[in-house]
Write a protein that holds these residues in place. Sequence first.
Motif, PDB file in Angstrom:
ATOM      1  N   UNK A   1       0.819  -1.224   0.000  1.00 23.29           N
ATOM      2  CA  UNK A   1       0.000   0.000   0.000  1.00 23.29           C
ATOM      3  C   UNK A   1       0.850   1.270   0.000  1.00 23.29           C
ATOM      4  N   UNK A   2       0.234   2.350  -0.479  1.00 25.70           N
ATOM      5  CA  UNK A   2       0.874   3.662  -0.509  1.00 25.70           C
ATOM      6  C   UNK A   2       0.201   4.590   0.488  1.00 25.70           C
ATOM      7  N   UNK A   3       1.027   5.375   1.167  1.00 24.16           N
ATOM      8  CA  UNK A   3       0.490   6.340   2.133  1.00 24.16           C
ATOM      9  C   UNK A   3       0.045   7.625   1.449  1.00 24.16           C
ATOM     10  N   UNK A   4       0.821   8.064   0.458  1.00 28.74           N
ATOM     11  CA  UNK A   4       0.514   9.342  -0.175  1.00 28.74           C
ATOM     12  C   UNK A   4       0.830   9.338  -1.650  1.00 28.74           C
ATOM     13  N   UNK A   5       0.454  10.446  -2.297  1.00 32.13           N
ATOM     14  CA  UNK A   5       0.739  10.650  -3.718  1.00 32.13           C
ATOM     15  C   UNK A   5       1.457  11.986  -3.883  1.00 32.13           C
ATOM     16  N   UNK A   6       2.520  11.987  -4.682  1.00 33.35           N
ATOM     17  CA  UNK A   6       3.203  13.213  -5.087  1.00 33.35           C
ATOM     18  C   UNK A   6       3.015  13.356  -6.588  1.00 33.35           C
ATOM     19  N   UNK A   7       2.589  14.537  -7.030  1.00 32.67           N
ATOM     20  CA  UNK A   7       2.407  14.741  -8.452  1.00 32.67           C
ATOM     21  C   UNK A   7       2.968  16.064  -8.910  1.00 32.67           C
ATOM     22  N   UNK A   8       3.463  16.076 -10.151  1.00 36.09           N
ATOM     23  CA  UNK A   8       3.933  17.307 -10.783  1.00 36.09           C
ATOM     24  C   UNK A   8       3.132  17.555 -12.055  1.00 36.09           C
ATOM     25  N   UNK A   9       2.649  18.793 -12.240  1.00 35.53           N
ATOM     26  CA  UNK A   9       1.964  19.212 -13.452  1.00 35.53           C
ATOM     27  C   UNK A   9       0.765  18.289 -13.740  1.00 35.53           C
ATOM     28  N   UNK A  10       0.740  17.590 -14.876  1.00 34.44           N
ATOM     29  CA  UNK A  10      -0.399  16.705 -15.154  1.00 34.44           C
ATOM     30  C   UNK A  10      -0.557  15.667 -14.049  1.00 34.44           C
ATOM     31  N   UNK A  11       0.557  15.200 -13.496  1.00 35.31           N
ATOM     32  CA  UNK A  11       0.491  14.248 -12.389  1.00 35.31           C
ATOM     33  C   UNK A  11      -0.118  14.861 -11.146  1.00 35.31           C
ATOM     34  N   UNK A  12       0.082  16.179 -10.947  1.00 34.75           N
ATOM     35  CA  UNK A  12      -0.506  16.873  -9.797  1.00 34.75           C
ATOM     36  C   UNK A  12      -1.990  17.135 -10.008  1.00 34.75           C
ATOM     37  N   UNK A  13      -2.390  17.425 -11.242  1.00 30.35           N
ATOM     38  CA  UNK A  13      -3.813  17.587 -11.551  1.00 30.35           C
ATOM     39  C   UNK A  13      -4.552  16.290 -11.245  1.00 30.35           C
ATOM     40  N   UNK A  14      -3.964  15.195 -11.668  1.00 23.49           N
ATOM     41  CA  UNK A  14      -4.536  13.873 -11.419  1.00 23.49           C
ATOM     42  C   UNK A  14      -4.510  13.539  -9.929  1.00 23.49           C
ATOM     43  N   UNK A  15      -3.345  13.748  -9.294  1.00 19.19           N
ATOM     44  CA  UNK A  15      -3.195  13.418  -7.875  1.00 19.19           C
ATOM     45  C   UNK A  15      -4.138  14.195  -6.983  1.00 19.19           C
ATOM     46  N   UNK A  16      -4.402  15.458  -7.336  1.00 20.57           N
ATOM     47  CA  UNK A  16      -5.292  16.289  -6.527  1.00 20.57           C
ATOM     48  C   UNK A  16      -6.711  15.737  -6.485  1.00 20.57           C
ATOM     49  N   UNK A  17      -7.112  15.072  -7.565  1.00 18.75           N
ATOM     50  CA  UNK A  17      -8.484  14.559  -7.656  1.00 18.75           C
ATOM     51  C   UNK A  17      -8.652  13.179  -7.025  1.00 18.75           C
ATOM     52  N   UNK A  18      -7.549  12.489  -6.764  1.00 19.48           N
ATOM     53  CA  UNK A  18      -7.647  11.110  -6.268  1.00 19.48           C
ATOM     54  C   UNK A  18      -8.382  11.012  -4.928  1.00 19.48           C
ATOM     55  N   UNK A  19      -8.057  11.840  -3.904  1.00 14.30           N
ATOM     56  CA  UNK A  19      -8.790  11.698  -2.641  1.00 14.30           C
ATOM     57  C   UNK A  19     -10.299  11.896  -2.800  1.00 14.30           C
ATOM     58  N   UNK A  20     -10.691  12.862  -3.624  1.00 19.02           N
ATOM     59  CA  UNK A  20     -12.113  13.104  -3.841  1.00 19.02           C
ATOM     60  C   UNK A  20     -12.789  11.973  -4.587  1.00 19.02           C
ATOM     61  N   UNK A  21     -12.106  11.399  -5.575  1.00 18.49           N
ATOM     62  CA  UNK A  21     -12.683  10.273  -6.319  1.00 18.49           C
ATOM     63  C   UNK A  21     -12.792   9.042  -5.420  1.00 18.49           C
ATOM     64  N   UNK A  22     -11.809   8.855  -4.538  1.00 20.36           N
ATOM     65  CA  UNK A  22     -11.911   7.741  -3.584  1.00 20.36           C
ATOM     66  C   UNK A  22     -13.071   7.967  -2.618  1.00 20.36           C
ATOM     67  N   UNK A  23     -13.218   9.197  -2.136  1.00 19.46           N
ATOM     68  CA  UNK A  23     -14.323   9.530  -1.222  1.00 19.46           C
ATOM     69  C   UNK A  23     -15.676   9.248  -1.871  1.00 19.46           C
ATOM     70  N   UNK A  24     -15.766   9.572  -3.170  1.00 22.33           N
ATOM     71  CA  UNK A  24     -17.026   9.367  -3.893  1.00 22.33           C
ATOM     72  C   UNK A  24     -17.244   7.914  -4.299  1.00 22.33           C
TER      73      UNK A  24
END
Length: 225
Positions: A92-115
Amino acid sequence: MEKKLRILCLHGFRGSGEILKKLILRWPESVTGKLDLVYLDAPFPAQGKSALEGYFDPPYFEWFQSNKDFTEFYKFEECLEYIEDFMLKHGPFDGVLGFSQGAVLGAAIPGMQREGVALTKVPEIKFVILISGAKFGGPSFGVPKLAANAFSSPINCPSLHFLGQTDYQKKDGEILLECFVDPQVIHHSKGHTIPKLDDSSLAVMLGFIEKNSTTLRQDTSVLTV
């Protein structure tokens, strides 16, 4: 031996995991030595010229694709399935680090998991580190179907945001801040890049790591009682 935070690292548009690794490893050992950083190449080969050509060697990859206006997205669902499969095999992973397109994607992951619409087979991400990020549904990006409700309510997930003074995506990054509960911010003088850490930003970064490491230790101790 203290458990390191295990972080999935998502590179930028038409970049690669190897390129992101080279940039992150410019950070001091006092930071990288506390983290278990795992770099993943995006699933799709770059569909055009990379801005990194001449600076870093190919191959280059994209997480998802879109039209020129970023109003229509393609292969977004496949991208999330690809990430989930990797997390199942290597997490398992504790966190996500993203840059640019990876950060746009990473920012949405917690919300998509919540939903409950994506990455439902893996544990919820406990924190995000977003470098030159932006919000799906903000001024520069439309919203892929699966991320439609990712920011429908504030995301109660610890977040650290890098905002560059001359970054063309700075306004998007500032809007993204508003989507998170109690976000932490590192301001730097550079543009759309991964900056080196000065004394001030290093202190913020180390504080963020320590806080989340403490939370992880407490959560683990509760589970083992």
